[in-house]
Motif scaffolding. Structure first.
Motif, PDB file in Angstrom:
ATOM      1  N   THR A 185       6.943   1.146  -9.662  1.00  0.00           N
ATOM      2  CA  THR A 185       8.274   1.311  -9.083  1.00  0.00           C
ATOM      3  C   THR A 185       8.193   2.109  -7.791  1.00  0.00           C
ATOM      4  O   THR A 185       8.846   1.765  -6.791  1.00  0.00           O
ATOM      5  CB  THR A 185       9.220   2.014 -10.073  1.00  0.00           C
ATOM      6  N   ARG A 186       7.412   3.162  -7.788  1.00  0.00           N
ATOM      7  CA  ARG A 186       7.245   3.971  -6.578  1.00  0.00           C
ATOM      8  C   ARG A 186       6.666   3.133  -5.438  1.00  0.00           C
ATOM      9  O   ARG A 186       7.157   3.172  -4.308  1.00  0.00           O
ATOM     10  CB  ARG A 186       6.333   5.165  -6.870  1.00  0.00           C
ATOM     11  N   ASP A 187       5.610   2.364  -5.740  1.00  0.00           N
ATOM     12  CA  ASP A 187       5.003   1.513  -4.713  1.00  0.00           C
ATOM     13  C   ASP A 187       5.993   0.480  -4.200  1.00  0.00           C
ATOM     14  O   ASP A 187       6.040   0.189  -2.989  1.00  0.00           O
ATOM     15  CB  ASP A 187       3.766   0.807  -5.274  1.00  0.00           C
ATOM     16  N   ALA A 188       6.792  -0.099  -5.106  1.00  0.00           N
ATOM     17  CA  ALA A 188       7.778  -1.109  -4.701  1.00  0.00           C
ATOM     18  C   ALA A 188       8.828  -0.499  -3.773  1.00  0.00           C
ATOM     19  O   ALA A 188       9.250  -1.138  -2.797  1.00  0.00           O
ATOM     20  CB  ALA A 188       8.444  -1.710  -5.935  1.00  0.00           C
ATOM     21  N   LEU A 189       9.253   0.715  -4.061  1.00  0.00           N
ATOM     22  CA  LEU A 189      10.227   1.386  -3.196  1.00  0.00           C
ATOM     23  C   LEU A 189       9.625   1.675  -1.824  1.00  0.00           C
ATOM     24  O   LEU A 189      10.292   1.494  -0.788  1.00  0.00           O
ATOM     25  CB  LEU A 189      10.702   2.682  -3.849  1.00  0.00           C
ATOM     26  N   ILE A 190       8.376   2.107  -1.798  1.00  0.00           N
ATOM     27  CA  ILE A 190       7.713   2.352  -0.512  1.00  0.00           C
ATOM     28  C   ILE A 190       7.584   1.064   0.281  1.00  0.00           C
ATOM     29  O   ILE A 190       7.892   1.010   1.475  1.00  0.00           O
ATOM     30  CB  ILE A 190       6.323   2.987  -0.741  1.00  0.00           C
ATOM     31  N   ASP A 191       7.139  -0.018  -0.380  1.00  0.00           N
ATOM     32  CA  ASP A 191       6.980  -1.299   0.312  1.00  0.00           C
ATOM     33  C   ASP A 191       8.309  -1.800   0.859  1.00  0.00           C
ATOM     34  O   ASP A 191       8.384  -2.273   1.999  1.00  0.00           O
ATOM     35  CB  ASP A 191       6.382  -2.336  -0.636  1.00  0.00           C
ATOM     36  N   ALA A 195      -9.624   1.129  -0.231  1.00  0.00           N
ATOM     37  CA  ALA A 195      -8.327   0.701  -0.760  1.00  0.00           C
ATOM     38  C   ALA A 195      -8.265  -0.821  -0.864  1.00  0.00           C
ATOM     39  O   ALA A 195      -8.892  -1.540  -0.069  1.00  0.00           O
ATOM     40  CB  ALA A 195      -7.206   1.212   0.137  1.00  0.00           C
ATOM     41  N   ASP A 196      -7.497  -1.311  -1.856  1.00  0.00           N
ATOM     42  CA  ASP A 196      -7.337  -2.762  -1.974  1.00  0.00           C
ATOM     43  C   ASP A 196      -6.404  -3.261  -0.874  1.00  0.00           C
ATOM     44  O   ASP A 196      -5.864  -2.481  -0.087  1.00  0.00           O
ATOM     45  CB  ASP A 196      -6.825  -3.151  -3.360  1.00  0.00           C
ATOM     46  N   ASP A 197      -6.219  -4.581  -0.813  1.00  0.00           N
ATOM     47  CA  ASP A 197      -5.438  -5.170   0.282  1.00  0.00           C
ATOM     48  C   ASP A 197      -4.003  -4.643   0.306  1.00  0.00           C
ATOM     49  O   ASP A 197      -3.450  -4.388   1.391  1.00  0.00           O
ATOM     50  CB  ASP A 197      -5.430  -6.697   0.156  1.00  0.00           C
ATOM     51  N   ALA A 198      -3.407  -4.489  -0.867  1.00  0.00           N
ATOM     52  CA  ALA A 198      -2.021  -4.009  -0.927  1.00  0.00           C
ATOM     53  C   ALA A 198      -1.923  -2.587  -0.393  1.00  0.00           C
ATOM     54  O   ALA A 198      -1.021  -2.256   0.390  1.00  0.00           O
ATOM     55  CB  ALA A 198      -1.495  -4.083  -2.357  1.00  0.00           C
ATOM     56  N   GLU A 199      -2.861  -1.733  -0.792  1.00  0.00           N
ATOM     57  CA  GLU A 199      -2.839  -0.341  -0.347  1.00  0.00           C
ATOM     58  C   GLU A 199      -3.133  -0.240   1.147  1.00  0.00           C
ATOM     59  O   GLU A 199      -2.505   0.543   1.863  1.00  0.00           O
ATOM     60  CB  GLU A 199      -3.855   0.477  -1.140  1.00  0.00           C
TER      61      GLU A 199
END
Length: 213
Positions: free
Chosen positions: A11-17, A100-104
């Motif tokens: 959820t945190r990552d989704a909000l940042i994105d 880091a992976d592609d998403a990060e």
């Protein structure tokens, strides 16, 4: 992490994105917390469980990096000189960014674009750096057996921060490029500084100078 922690991280990552995408398309000033929450299909109340403000989400990755740098510094062996420990901590941080992976990695690059195009966020970044700088001074002072108000730990950290700021700018956002640039700058610093400049003051040497006030 457990299931609950993984869900919170997603959820945190989704909000940042969502925030970064909106900042890049609509502009930072024109984007609202309600719009960010709507993109993730959560309520503004849920947003505020993770972030205190719009600036907080925009600078979240920068804040994470500063906390990680301090943690890496604290983990360095006491046998290392303060400047070496700081440099090794920075190398660890850059290694994490490179791996880091592609998403990060994409999240990091978008964050850099947003920050470097928004004066208010650049100011916020400098505030975070200054706050972490005080924590690094305290750690360096501990290693030197000095007080944070002494000039030696302040000087050691000031040199390191100057090198780091020269490494991180809007022209060098790729982690691999940052790593090469950092190594070049560290080599230049090592050639330019006298041996033992960041060592504890020995018995019979001049006492540490305390900053005024």
């Amino acid at each position: 992490m457990g299931l609950r922690e993984r869900k919170k991280q997603r959820t945190r990552d989704a909000l940042i994105d969502a925030a970064l995408d909106l900042f890049l398309t609509k502009g930072y000033e024109a984007t609202t917390v309600d719009q960010i929450a709507a993109e993730v299909e959560v309520s503004p109340r849920t947003f505020f469980r993770y972030f205190a403000s719009k600036e907080d989400v925009a600078l979240s990755l920068t804040a994470d990096e500063q906390r990680l740098l301090l943690a890496e510094l604290a983990a360095r062996p006491d046998s290392e000189s303060p400047f070496t420990a700081l440099c090794q901590a920075m190398r660890s941080l850059l290694r994490i960014l490179r791996e880091a992976d592609d998403a990060e990695a994409g999240r990091y690059l978008r964050c850099q674009k947003v920050v470097h195009s928004t004066p208010a966020l650049l100011a916020g970044t400098m505030r975070l750096i200054k706050e972490n700088e005080r924590r690094m001074v305290a750690e360096v002072a501990r290693r030197l057996g000095a007080e944070p108000c002494d000039l030696q730990p302040q000087f050691v950290v000031a040199v390191f921060v100057s090198v780091a700021l020269a490494c991180f700018d809007e022209r060098t956002q790729d982690p691999a490029v940052l790593a090469r640039r950092l190594e070049d700058l560290l080599a230049l610093a090592e050639r330019s500084l006298c041996p033992g400049w960041d060592q504890p003051v020995r018995s019979g040497a001049a006492e540490p100078v305390t900053a005024p006030g």
